[in-house]
Design an enzyme around this catalytic site. Structure first.
Site, PDB file in Angstrom:
ATOM      1  CD  GLU A 168      -3.213  -1.202   2.024  1.00 12.17           C
ATOM      2  OE1 GLU A 168      -3.329  -0.449   2.554  1.00 12.17           O
ATOM      3  OE2 GLU A 168      -3.941  -2.347   1.969  1.00 12.17           O
ATOM      4  CG  HIS A 408     -15.095 -12.906   7.704  1.00 11.24           C
ATOM      5  ND1 HIS A 408     -14.992 -14.130   6.925  1.00 11.24           N
ATOM      6  CD2 HIS A 408     -16.152 -12.694   8.153  1.00 11.24           C
ATOM      7  CE1 HIS A 408     -16.117 -14.712   7.154  1.00 11.24           C
ATOM      8  NE2 HIS A 408     -16.917 -13.982   8.055  1.00 11.24           N
ATOM      9  CD  GLU A 409      -9.046  -6.172   9.125  1.00  9.02           C
ATOM     10  OE1 GLU A 409      -9.196  -5.475   8.383  1.00  9.02           O
ATOM     11  OE2 GLU A 409      -8.008  -6.927   9.435  1.00  9.02           O
ATOM     12  CD  GLU A 496      -6.823  -2.350   0.265  1.00  3.20           C
ATOM     13  OE1 GLU A 496      -7.218  -1.396   0.493  1.00  3.20           O
ATOM     14  OE2 GLU A 496      -6.108  -3.166   1.128  1.00  3.20           O
ATOM     15  CD  GLU A 502      -7.952   1.292   2.563  1.00  2.00           C
ATOM     16  OE1 GLU A 502      -8.944   0.645   2.748  1.00  2.00           O
ATOM     17  OE2 GLU A 502      -6.669   0.834   2.744  1.00  2.00           O
TER      18      GLU A 502
END
Ligand code: NOJ
Ligand code: CA
Length: 697
Positions: A168, A408-409, A496, A502
């Site tokens: 990221e 589901h984190e 992702e 985000e």
């Protein structure tokens, strides 16, 4: 159909002098394999120009080294030319066309035999090591894979640091010789700092040579093997594979028969060829699921962005109540986003505007201290907060024809997730959730493992396979980046595994060039859940906070076409869409599964223009985006069906729009066009254009 052209035994005495060549089907690429002083090497040429200079292919086991004293036993050339149909995709049919060279080798000291397999497609080269069962090789440990990619110059490179726990990052655009992680803000690169040094980058690595060739280095079909990062020799412009280690520092535990993933080098003088290429998918195994009727593309909204911009929270009782958060008597803070009432509001909005699904994050207990403490038992994935009535929500969604998307984190606590996985999937089936968004924020437990290590690659695949058995679709966040596995398991609908929209909500964000690079890097491996569609570009306007999305509103629309994904979110809040219902119309109409896609213009880091025709329909959609540099262009609409008149609805930046100063200024106009028409586009700084073409009866 495999056509064997020749298969011959090579006399050992001639072996030092021997080299084996193959050409791509269009004859533009040539791969030369040779053994130099006992070391296997390859070279790659594009129209006679050297792309990869002689580069070594070596691999080191715990108990043996396939590094030197290697001889060729046999070599075999074959080719493939076939067509297959993806369940969901950018195109309805994919051609798999390549020439293959397989060399059988022996390491003389250990007497271990192995194969190197090279495939040359029109768009590039792929190769891998294969280890067949044999007396000298059953279980083995890979300590190092030393695959070289020796480049021929100081190419322009789009790179992110080689962090085995995260992709990221914002892309850096520098010469190869200037790659240096020490100058970056690596706030989340904990693992990177400890195990890799300053000259490591991730793949896909996108490059451009001084004379205008586009080169991309990546891998395909990573399974039961760690992710390959790349060590950069900034002096000599060489790259060497660096596999992500496990907690013991080893790279892979294998048993024959086994093979490495495919290592890939794409080359073209036209950047669009890389975007059109299906080479990565072709290198993956065909679909393994008999019944795929339940795998459906989805446009969705969700209780999501409101947490990212701090309007509501994932947690119910506040972080001060972390210790006893599971206690159902706790008092709510009043800021919880995933309430029954709020969910019904999103369901109503989704149903009114024709969406397929609603995602709800923060529905389950555990969010009071979900992150940052490397804690093992965070979530159970089955217990809703007291203000989330799962029965009522699912009954209501069903009555409105809306599918609920589970969340589901795991917060990286993977052992805990695996322990709960079957119960969690059973709950989804009980309430009819067809898809799950998984998340892996934070450091991995079992501690010492990395997101990109062999065990985690296996975990991500396990979840997809288990989901397939339960007829569930998976959208993974913070997983290792996809390498084409959605061909084999098409229920792996999106991931992702890159810096998504985000980041614009709570960090320096993604610069306008970001979305012009992703198609050349992350998207080569599979669809991304980027979560476009933010209309309130400055979410904190009127407060002290200045974070914003680095885009115009029209560009947010264009992203639904430039980003291929069969799962697309309309990420903003219903009330923000209600302010711009005319522009929202494009998100409502745009397709997500395609008959055909044509990249009209592309330059990594600068711009992309693509048109796509919907599957099972006659509409075309166009998306054009630019970086911070305004862009004018004239397009021929000759992709449209001849002799048909279309109504084109053009959603474009207003003349005075600008991503920073005036992002929400847009114009919508309708014109009639046909295959002989041209279309002038005028993109402002950080801007874009979206167009729908609907045939008139
Ligand atoms: C990071 C994911 O990318 C994001 O979509 C999600 O909302 C948070 N983790 C919480 O799970
Ligand atoms: Ca993320």
């Amino acid at each position: 159909m495999k056509v064997q052209i020749l298969n011959f035994l090579v006399l050992m005495s001639f072996q030092m002098a021997l080299s084996q060549n193959i050409l791509s089907p269009d004859l533009n690429l040539k791969m030369i394999f040779s053994i130099e002083n006992g070391i296997p090497t390859y070279q790659l040429q594009y129209r006679g120009q050297e792309i990869i200079e002689r580069s070594k292919l070596q691999i080191v086991f715990e108990n043996a080294s396939l590094t030197n004293n290697i001889e060729m036993i046999t070599s075999n050339v074959s080719s493939e030319d076939s067509v297959w149909k993806p369940v969901l995709g950018e195109v309805a049919e994919i051609q798999n066309h390549y020439n293959e060279l397989k060399v059988e080798l022996i390491q003389k000291d250990s007497q271990i035999k192995y194969n190197l397999v090279f495939r040359l497609f029109d768009e590039g080269l792929a190769f891998r090591f294969e280890f067949l069962p044999q007396e000298k090789l059953n279980y083995f440990i890979i300590n190092q894979e030393l695959t070289q990619f020796n480049l021929t110059g100081d190419h322009k490179t789009f790179w992110i640091p080689g962090d085995p726990d995260s992709q990221e990052y914002v892309y850096n655009e520098t010469k190869l010789s200037a790659i240096d992680n020490s100058k970056l803000d690596l706030s989340n690169g904990i693992a990177l700092k400890s195990i890799f040094g300053n000259n490591f980058v991730q793949s896909p690595l996108m490059m451009k040579t001084e004379n205008g060739l586009y080169i991309n280095i990546f891998e395909a079909a990573v399974d039961n093997y760690p992710v390959m990062h790349l060590r950069v020799d900034t002096q000599n412009f060489g790259l060497t594979s660096q596999l992500v280690p496990n907690a013991l520092g080893k790279k892979a535990y294998l048993q024959t028969p086994a093979h490495t993933p495919w290592r890939t080098v794409m080359v073209s003088d036209d950047a669009r060829d890389l975007l059109t290429s299906k080479m990565i998918l072709n290198l993956n195994d065909p679909n393994k699921l008999d019944d795929t009727s339940w795998i459906k593309p989805m446009k969705y909204v969700g209780i999501w962005w409101e947490m990212h911009i701090g309007k509501s929270t994932w947690d119910y009782a506040g972080s001060q109540n972390a210790q006893n958060a599971a206690d159902q008597q706790l008092k709510p803070t009043g800021k919880h986003g995933a309430t029954t009432q709020n969910t019904l509001r999103y369901i109503d909005f989704a149903a009114l505007h024709g969406f397929d699904g609603v995602l709800v994050e923060g529905w389950n207990v555990g969010w009071e201290d979900w992150f940052g403490n490397w804690k093992e038992n965070v979530f159970d994935f089955t217990t809703p907060y007291p203000d989330f009535d799962i029965q009522k929500v699912t009954d209501y969604a069903k009555s409105k024809g809306i599918k609920m998307i589970m969340h589901h984190e795991t917060s990286g606590s993977v052992g805990n997730y695996e322990r709960h996985l079957d119960r969690a999937f059973n709950l989804m089936k009980e309430y009819g959730y067809p898809a799950v968004k998984t998340g892996y924020v934070g450091r991995i437990i079992p501690r010492g493992e990395f997101h990109d290590g062999q065990s985690m690659v296996n975990h991500f695949h396990h979840v997809v396979k288990r989901a397939a058995e339960n007829k569930l679709m998976v959208n993974s966040h913070e997983s290792s980046r996809p390498t084409g596995m959605h061909r084999t398991y098409p229920n792996y609908i999106a991931a992702e595994a890159a810096r998504g929209n985000e980041f614009n909500g709570w960090s320096n964000g993604n610069p306008p060039m970001h979305e012009t690079i992703l198609p050349f890097t992350r998207f080569l491996g599979g669809p991304m859940d980027y979560t476009p569609g933010i209309f309130k570009i400055k979410p904190y306007e009127g407060t002290e906070k200045t974070e914003q999305v680095h885009t115009t509103l029209a560009k947010q629309l264009a992203l639904y076409v430039t980003i291929y994904s069969p799962l697309q979110m309309a990420a903003d809040l219903p009330e923000n869409y209600e302010q711009h219902l005319d522009a929202f119309q494009f998100i409502k109409e745009v397709a997500v599964d395609w008959q055909n896609s044509i990249y009209l213009e592309a330059e990594p880091g600068d711009y992309i223009t693509v048109v796509r025709k919907e599957k099972n329909g006659e509409r075309w959609f166009l998306g054009a985006i630019t970086d911070e540099i305004p862009r004018k262009t004239k397009l021929k609409l000759d992709f449209l069906t001849p002799n048909v008149t279309y109504e084109a609805t053009i959603y474009q930046d207003a003349k005075n729009a600008h991503w920073q100063n005036n992002p929400t200024a847009y114009e919508i106009k309708k014109i009639k066009v046909n295959a002989n028409s041209t279309l002038d586009l005028n993109l402002v700084s950080g801007g874009g254009t979206a167009v729908s073409f609907v045939p008139l009866k």
